[in-house]
Design a protein around this motif. Sequence first.
Motif, PDB file in Angstrom:
ATOM      1  N   UNK A  20       0.856  -1.179   0.000  1.00 58.52           N
ATOM      2  CA  UNK A  20       0.000   0.000   0.000  1.00 58.52           C
ATOM      3  C   UNK A  20       0.893   1.230   0.000  1.00 58.52           C
ATOM      4  N   UNK A  21       0.340   2.347  -0.429  1.00 55.55           N
ATOM      5  CA  UNK A  21       1.090   3.601  -0.413  1.00 55.55           C
ATOM      6  C   UNK A  21       1.428   3.950   1.029  1.00 55.55           C
ATOM      7  N   UNK A  22       2.640   4.440   1.256  1.00 51.62           N
ATOM      8  CA  UNK A  22       3.081   4.800   2.596  1.00 51.62           C
ATOM      9  C   UNK A  22       3.891   3.722   3.279  1.00 51.62           C
ATOM     10  N   UNK A  23       3.968   2.529   2.690  1.00 46.42           N
ATOM     11  CA  UNK A  23       4.763   1.453   3.274  1.00 46.42           C
ATOM     12  C   UNK A  23       6.251   1.713   3.030  1.00 46.42           C
ATOM     13  N   UNK A  24       7.057   1.384   4.014  1.00 50.59           N
ATOM     14  CA  UNK A  24       8.504   1.405   3.840  1.00 50.59           C
ATOM     15  C   UNK A  24       8.917  -0.014   3.481  1.00 50.59           C
ATOM     16  N   UNK A  25       9.506  -0.162   2.307  1.00 50.01           N
ATOM     17  CA  UNK A  25       9.813  -1.494   1.793  1.00 50.01           C
ATOM     18  C   UNK A  25      11.280  -1.606   1.420  1.00 50.01           C
ATOM     19  N   UNK A  26      11.707  -2.846   1.312  1.00 48.68           N
ATOM     20  CA  UNK A  26      13.035  -3.171   0.830  1.00 48.68           C
ATOM     21  C   UNK A  26      12.860  -4.082  -0.382  1.00 48.68           C
ATOM     22  N   UNK A  27      13.238  -3.586  -1.551  1.00 48.47           N
ATOM     23  CA  UNK A  27      13.071  -4.337  -2.794  1.00 48.47           C
ATOM     24  C   UNK A  27      14.412  -4.963  -3.152  1.00 48.47           C
ATOM     25  N   UNK A  28      14.428  -6.277  -3.309  1.00 48.00           N
ATOM     26  CA  UNK A  28      15.639  -7.001  -3.674  1.00 48.00           C
ATOM     27  C   UNK A  28      15.586  -7.267  -5.177  1.00 48.00           C
ATOM     28  N   UNK A  29      16.537  -6.656  -5.909  1.00 45.36           N
ATOM     29  CA  UNK A  29      16.547  -6.699  -7.364  1.00 45.36           C
ATOM     30  C   UNK A  29      17.777  -7.446  -7.849  1.00 45.36           C
ATOM     31  N   UNK A  30      17.594  -8.293  -8.858  1.00 45.02           N
ATOM     32  CA  UNK A  30      18.722  -9.009  -9.453  1.00 45.02           C
ATOM     33  C   UNK A  30      19.422  -8.087 -10.445  1.00 45.02           C
ATOM     34  N   UNK A  31      20.741  -7.915 -10.256  1.00 50.35           N
ATOM     35  CA  UNK A  31      21.564  -7.069 -11.114  1.00 50.35           C
ATOM     36  C   UNK A  31      22.583  -7.955 -11.808  1.00 50.35           C
ATOM     37  N   UNK A  32      22.698  -7.814 -13.116  1.00 50.49           N
ATOM     38  CA  UNK A  32      23.682  -8.610 -13.857  1.00 50.49           C
ATOM     39  C   UNK A  32      24.864  -7.721 -14.206  1.00 50.49           C
ATOM     40  N   UNK A  33      26.056  -8.143 -13.779  1.00 52.74           N
ATOM     41  CA  UNK A  33      27.300  -7.418 -14.049  1.00 52.74           C
ATOM     42  C   UNK A  33      28.233  -8.358 -14.798  1.00 52.74           C
ATOM     43  N   UNK A  34      28.258  -8.249 -16.108  1.00 48.04           N
ATOM     44  CA  UNK A  34      29.083  -9.145 -16.912  1.00 48.04           C
ATOM     45  C   UNK A  34      28.562 -10.560 -16.826  1.00 48.04           C
ATOM     46  N   UNK A  35      29.381 -11.462 -16.280  1.00 48.59           N
ATOM     47  CA  UNK A  35      28.997 -12.868 -16.140  1.00 48.59           C
ATOM     48  C   UNK A  35      28.255 -13.136 -14.835  1.00 48.59           C
ATOM     49  N   UNK A  36      28.526 -12.283 -13.824  1.00 49.15           N
ATOM     50  CA  UNK A  36      27.970 -12.518 -12.497  1.00 49.15           C
ATOM     51  C   UNK A  36      26.587 -11.900 -12.345  1.00 49.15           C
ATOM     52  N   UNK A  37      25.822 -12.466 -11.426  1.00 46.49           N
ATOM     53  CA  UNK A  37      24.521 -11.906 -11.079  1.00 46.49           C
ATOM     54  C   UNK A  37      24.451 -11.792  -9.566  1.00 46.49           C
ATOM     55  N   UNK A  38      24.042 -10.619  -9.080  1.00 46.20           N
ATOM     56  CA  UNK A  38      23.953 -10.397  -7.643  1.00 46.20           C
ATOM     57  C   UNK A  38      22.616  -9.737  -7.330  1.00 46.20           C
ATOM     58  N   UNK A  39      22.300  -9.675  -6.029  1.00 44.37           N
ATOM     59  CA  UNK A  39      21.051  -9.065  -5.594  1.00 44.37           C
ATOM     60  C   UNK A  39      21.361  -7.752  -4.903  1.00 44.37           C
ATOM     61  N   UNK A  40      20.712  -6.687  -5.361  1.00 44.50           N
ATOM     62  CA  UNK A  40      20.898  -5.363  -4.793  1.00 44.50           C
ATOM     63  C   UNK A  40      19.610  -4.953  -4.071  1.00 44.50           C
ATOM     64  N   UNK A  41      19.758  -4.312  -2.934  1.00 43.94           N
ATOM     65  CA  UNK A  41      18.615  -3.911  -2.134  1.00 43.94           C
ATOM     66  C   UNK A  41      18.329  -2.430  -2.349  1.00 43.94           C
ATOM     67  N   UNK A  42      17.061  -2.097  -2.583  1.00 41.70           N
ATOM     68  CA  UNK A  42      16.626  -0.704  -2.720  1.00 41.70           C
ATOM     69  C   UNK A  42      15.562  -0.468  -1.657  1.00 41.70           C
ATOM     70  N   UNK A  43      15.896   0.353  -0.661  1.00 37.84           N
ATOM     71  CA  UNK A  43      15.014   0.557   0.487  1.00 37.84           C
ATOM     72  C   UNK A  43      14.428   1.957   0.425  1.00 37.84           C
ATOM     73  N   UNK A  44      13.093   2.043   0.539  1.00 37.22           N
ATOM     74  CA  UNK A  44      12.463   3.362   0.484  1.00 37.22           C
ATOM     75  C   UNK A  44      10.971   3.302   0.745  1.00 37.22           C
ATOM     76  N   UNK A  45      10.301   4.393   0.409  1.00 32.22           N
ATOM     77  CA  UNK A  45       8.883   4.594   0.678  1.00 32.22           C
ATOM     78  C   UNK A  45       8.076   4.367  -0.598  1.00 32.22           C
TER      79      UNK A  45
END
Length: 115
Positions: A20-45
């Motif tokens: 819902x709007x107003x929630x503080x969330x942490x979104x875990x996104x898969x990021x591909x850097x060349x051959x490797x793949x990692x998970x990056x966290x984006x925390x916000x409102x």
Amino acid sequence: MADLIKAVEAKDNEKIPQLAAGDTVSVHVKIKEGERERIQEFKGLVIRLRNSGNNSSVTVRRMASNGIGVERTFLLRSPRVDKIVVERHGKVRRAQLYYMRDRTGKSARIKEKFS
């Protein structure tokens, strides 16, 4: 016709809770850097939520360094979104919180909703 649309739509991600709007969330996104793949966290409102089937998306805003606001829009049915964790529910009275873009300091805080 409805069966055809359901056949084409992507399946729901079980790791995405009810948002819902107003929630503080942490979104875990898969990021591909060349051959490797990692998970990056984006925390916000969560300032905006669109529920429209396959095109469902959520816009998350956070304050970066030097007080610069950063917004990212995530497609909820995208395979790039690994999971979303709700850290706190905010008490708001609007569906879109665009007014938060102009707020800084104490006025940019949102009260927590205790259910």
